[in-house]
Design a protein around this motif. Structure first.
Motif, PDB file in Angstrom:
ATOM      1  N   ILE A   1     -79.990  33.028  48.193  1.00 14.18           N
ATOM      2  CA  ILE A   1     -80.240  34.496  48.999  1.00 14.18           C
ATOM      3  C   ILE A   1     -78.079  34.071  50.133  1.00 14.18           C
ATOM      4  N   LEU A   2     -78.618  33.426  51.085  1.00  9.00           N
ATOM      5  CA  LEU A   2     -77.160  33.233  52.006  1.00  9.00           C
ATOM      6  C   LEU A   2     -76.612  32.625  51.099  1.00  9.00           C
ATOM      7  N   PRO A   3     -76.774  31.329  51.404  1.00  6.59           N
ATOM      8  CA  PRO A   3     -75.392  31.706  49.931  1.00  6.59           C
ATOM      9  C   PRO A   3     -74.267  32.578  49.634  1.00  6.59           C
ATOM     10  N   ILE A   4     -74.863  33.442  49.058  1.00  4.56           N
ATOM     11  CA  ILE A   4     -74.031  34.549  48.199  1.00  4.56           C
ATOM     12  C   ILE A   4     -73.911  35.594  49.537  1.00  4.56           C
ATOM     13  N   ALA A   5     -74.572  35.706  50.107  1.00  8.84           N
ATOM     14  CA  ALA A   5     -74.204  36.676  51.255  1.00  8.84           C
ATOM     15  C   ALA A   5     -72.813  35.954  51.910  1.00  8.84           C
ATOM     16  N   VAL A   6     -72.625  35.220  51.845  1.00  8.33           N
ATOM     17  CA  VAL A   6     -71.762  33.717  52.625  1.00  8.33           C
ATOM     18  C   VAL A   6     -70.300  34.087  51.517  1.00  8.33           C
ATOM     19  N   MET A   7     -70.458  34.458  50.590  1.00  8.38           N
ATOM     20  CA  MET A   7     -69.636  34.137  49.587  1.00  8.38           C
ATOM     21  C   MET A   7     -69.037  36.005  49.028  1.00  8.38           C
ATOM     22  N   VAL A   8     -70.108  36.826  49.432  1.00  7.89           N
ATOM     23  CA  VAL A   8     -69.700  38.365  49.396  1.00  7.89           C
ATOM     24  C   VAL A   8     -68.741  38.410  50.312  1.00  7.89           C
ATOM     25  N   LEU A   9     -69.669  38.003  51.727  1.00  6.27           N
ATOM     26  CA  LEU A   9     -69.130  38.269  52.776  1.00  6.27           C
ATOM     27  C   LEU A   9     -67.143  38.557  52.725  1.00  6.27           C
ATOM     28  N   SER A  10     -67.109  36.903  52.691  1.00  6.34           N
ATOM     29  CA  SER A  10     -66.141  35.904  52.309  1.00  6.34           C
ATOM     30  C   SER A  10     -64.937  36.751  52.139  1.00  6.34           C
ATOM     31  N   HIS A  11     -64.962  36.792  50.493  1.00  4.72           N
ATOM     32  CA  HIS A  11     -64.646  37.453  49.284  1.00  4.72           C
ATOM     33  C   HIS A  11     -63.965  39.056  48.740  1.00  4.72           C
ATOM     34  N   VAL A  12     -65.107  39.366  48.989  1.00  2.11           N
ATOM     35  CA  VAL A  12     -65.511  41.279  47.906  1.00  2.11           C
ATOM     36  C   VAL A  12     -64.665  41.864  48.811  1.00  2.11           C
ATOM     37  N   TRP A  13     -64.032  41.981  49.910  1.00  2.00           N
ATOM     38  CA  TRP A  13     -62.916  43.167  50.587  1.00  2.00           C
ATOM     39  C   TRP A  13     -61.258  42.485  50.364  1.00  2.00           C
ATOM     40  N   TYR A  14     -61.097  41.520  49.478  1.00  2.00           N
ATOM     41  CA  TYR A  14     -59.646  40.603  49.923  1.00  2.00           C
ATOM     42  C   TYR A  14     -58.863  41.695  47.930  1.00  2.00           C
ATOM     43  N   TYR A  15     -60.223  41.510  47.537  1.00  2.00           N
ATOM     44  CA  TYR A  15     -60.052  41.789  46.284  1.00  2.00           C
ATOM     45  C   TYR A  15     -60.867  43.315  45.748  1.00  2.00           C
ATOM     46  N   ALA A  16     -61.454  44.209  46.888  1.00  4.36           N
ATOM     47  CA  ALA A  16     -61.768  45.161  46.702  1.00  4.36           C
ATOM     48  C   ALA A  16     -59.766  45.920  47.240  1.00  4.36           C
ATOM     49  N   TYR A  17     -59.834  45.623  48.120  1.00  6.78           N
ATOM     50  CA  TYR A  17     -58.327  45.861  48.593  1.00  6.78           C
ATOM     51  C   TYR A  17     -57.324  45.757  47.833  1.00  6.78           C
ATOM     52  N   MET A  18     -57.274  44.391  46.245  1.00  6.08           N
ATOM     53  CA  MET A  18     -56.352  45.005  46.309  1.00  6.08           C
ATOM     54  C   MET A  18     -56.694  45.952  45.161  1.00  6.08           C
ATOM     55  N   ILE A  19     -57.700  45.858  44.584  1.00  9.06           N
ATOM     56  CA  ILE A  19     -57.863  46.430  43.650  1.00  9.06           C
ATOM     57  C   ILE A  19     -57.348  48.445  43.749  1.00  9.06           C
ATOM     58  N   ARG A  20     -58.629  48.794  45.065  1.00 10.31           N
ATOM     59  CA  ARG A  20     -57.931  50.121  45.884  1.00 10.31           C
ATOM     60  C   ARG A  20     -56.433  50.596  45.703  1.00 10.31           C
ATOM     61  N   ASN A  21     -55.900  49.391  46.157  1.00 17.12           N
ATOM     62  CA  ASN A  21     -54.477  49.821  46.505  1.00 17.12           C
ATOM     63  C   ASN A  21     -53.892  50.305  44.917  1.00 17.12           C
ATOM     64  N   LYS A  22     -53.901  49.103  43.646  1.00 14.28           N
ATOM     65  CA  LYS A  22     -53.567  50.017  42.354  1.00 14.28           C
ATOM     66  C   LYS A  22     -54.194  51.093  41.775  1.00 14.28           C
ATOM     67  N   LEU A  23     -55.176  51.404  42.646  1.00  9.82           N
ATOM     68  CA  LEU A  23     -55.317  52.805  42.160  1.00  9.82           C
ATOM     69  C   LEU A  23     -54.891  53.701  42.372  1.00  9.82           C
ATOM     70  N   LEU A  24     -54.753  53.445  44.417  1.00  9.49           N
ATOM     71  CA  LEU A  24     -54.092  54.680  44.565  1.00  9.49           C
ATOM     72  C   LEU A  24     -52.366  55.226  43.694  1.00  9.49           C
ATOM     73  N   ASP A  25     -51.736  53.815  43.819  1.00  5.60           N
ATOM     74  CA  ASP A  25     -50.562  53.648  42.519  1.00  5.60           C
ATOM     75  C   ASP A  25     -50.748  54.551  41.839  1.00  5.60           C
ATOM     76  N   GLU A  26     -51.461  54.315  40.808  1.00  9.82           N
ATOM     77  CA  GLU A  26     -51.741  55.501  39.636  1.00  9.82           C
ATOM     78  C   GLU A  26     -52.548  56.616  39.904  1.00  9.82           C
ATOM     79  N   VAL A  27     -53.189  57.063  41.009  1.00 11.59           N
ATOM     80  CA  VAL A  27     -53.355  58.271  41.634  1.00 11.59           C
ATOM     81  C   VAL A  27     -51.813  59.509  41.597  1.00 11.59           C
ATOM     82  N   ARG A  28     -51.042  58.435  42.222  1.00 12.92           N
ATOM     83  CA  ARG A  28     -49.581  59.154  42.586  1.00 12.92           C
ATOM     84  C   ARG A  28     -48.870  59.738  41.394  1.00 12.92           C
ATOM     85  N   GLU A  29     -49.196  59.081  40.052  1.00 11.96           N
ATOM     86  CA  GLU A  29     -48.417  59.209  38.951  1.00 11.96           C
ATOM     87  C   GLU A  29     -48.197  60.682  38.912  1.00 11.96           C
TER      88      GLU A  29
END
Length: 331
Positions: free
Chosen positions: A187-215
């Motif tokens: 639980i604790l190791p996974i918590a560190v992994m998630v908190l350290s990595h999740v937003w980096y990839y979420a932000y890239m996917i978010r920006n790509k989705l927003l680019d598509e929204v403007r098509e």
């Protein structure tokens, strides 16, 4: 399909050969005495003659290129050598640890990308609203927190102070076959992994989705009465899947590296802690296999991402002449 598979197979083999060559020569060029790993403190009591005989016994007296050729010959017969520190075949030593790393890494990988996708969709849906703003700020703060510091803080709070979760190991003594006990230790190791990595990839996917929204096709879909949520799921998300697949492939080396760091912080018995020991004690054979395993996973993930993207969008294939688009696949 067979030609594409053959090209990727050749690419994989060449990449692994280059990786093995660089790792072998770099490891043996590093300062230090590998005999300390094999003989321990007895090395300091050896006479010069005994020291030379020990080096010859381990085959370390030959030139590096000769040692590499000998190692390759052994590998071709399935012999990766013995671990200097553990005095056992390398494959057996790694077999005792790799399961823990795969379990921790797989759980972390799945959870990171499941949450990243949900966060990206949520931010894209509520673009420029307080939910999007809050998630962006919190995600950025979590991303820049050092994983080792975050791990120590979680151990201090949940293990030392609250006594709620274990702070080290993969399982309690005698509970190796208990899945709930193993899960509790992750639980604790996974918590560190998630908190350290999740937003980096979420932000890239978010920006790509927003680019598509403007098509323009999104404007057309909205004019037909489709809701913003339905447009995101049925149109935008489908069009950005190749990008998501590429991000997932690129993230493999990040997740593996993060897993190794987390294993060191939480004293989790896996390839991460084993790689640190092998480098520290100049356990060449063990270090070689760990590096090759890690490299194989990263290279394989990249090639699989390319293969999946070609399946999703055949236009991404390159023909024999080097053209980027195969027009015959568009019809």
């Amino acid at each position: 399909m067979s030609r594409s598979f053959l090209i990727k197979l050749v690419t994989f083999i060449i990449s692994m050969c280059i990786l093995s060559f660089v790792t072998f020569f770099a490891a043996r060029s590093a300062p230090g005495d590998p005999l300390k790993s094999f003989y321990g403190e007895r090395v300091e009591q050896m006479t010069p003659e005994e020291h030379d005989q020990a080096i010859q016994r381990l085959g370390l007296d030959a030139p590096v290129y000769v040692q590499y050729a000998s190692w390759l010959q052994g590998v071709s017969h399935g012999d990766f050598g013995i671990s200097y520190k553990y005095k056992e075949p390398v494959t057996k030593v790694i077999g005792d640890y790799i399961g823990n790393t795969l379990l921790l890494g797989t759980f972390s990988y799945v959870i990171v990308f499941a949450l990243a996708l949900l966060l990206a969709l949520c931010c894209a849906y509520y673009e420029d609203r307080w939910i999007d703003f809050t998630l962006c700020k919190l995600g950025t703060i979590a991303y820049y927190l050092p994983p080792f510091w975050l791990g120590l803080m979680l151990i201090l709070v949940f293990n030392v102070n609250l006594h709620l979760l274990p702070g080290s190991g993969a399982y309690d003594p005698g509970y190796a076959a208990d899945p709930l006990n193993r899960l509790e230790h992750m639980i604790l190791p996974i918590a560190v992994m998630v908190l350290s990595h999740v937003w980096y990839y979420a932000y890239m996917i978010r920006n790509k989705l927003l680019d598509e929204v403007r098509e323009e096709y999104v404007l057309l879909a909205k004019s037909k009465g489709l809701s913003r949520w339905r447009v995101l799921i049925t149109h935008c998300l489908r069009n950005v899947w190749p990008t998501i697949v590429n991000i997932m492939a690129i993230s493999v080396n990040h997740i593996i590296g993060g897993t190794y760091v987390v294993e060191a912080v939480f004293s989790y018995p896996g390839l991460g802690s084993l790689s640190i020991e092998s480098a520290k004690y100049h356990d060449y054979n063990l270090l070689m296999v760990i590096v090759l395993l890690t490299g194989a996973m990263v290279i394989f993930a990249g090639l699989m991402a390319q293969f999946i993207n070609e399946y999703i969008d055949p236009r991404m294939k390159a023909d024999e002449g080097g053209a980027v688009w195969q027009t015959e696949n568009l019809h």
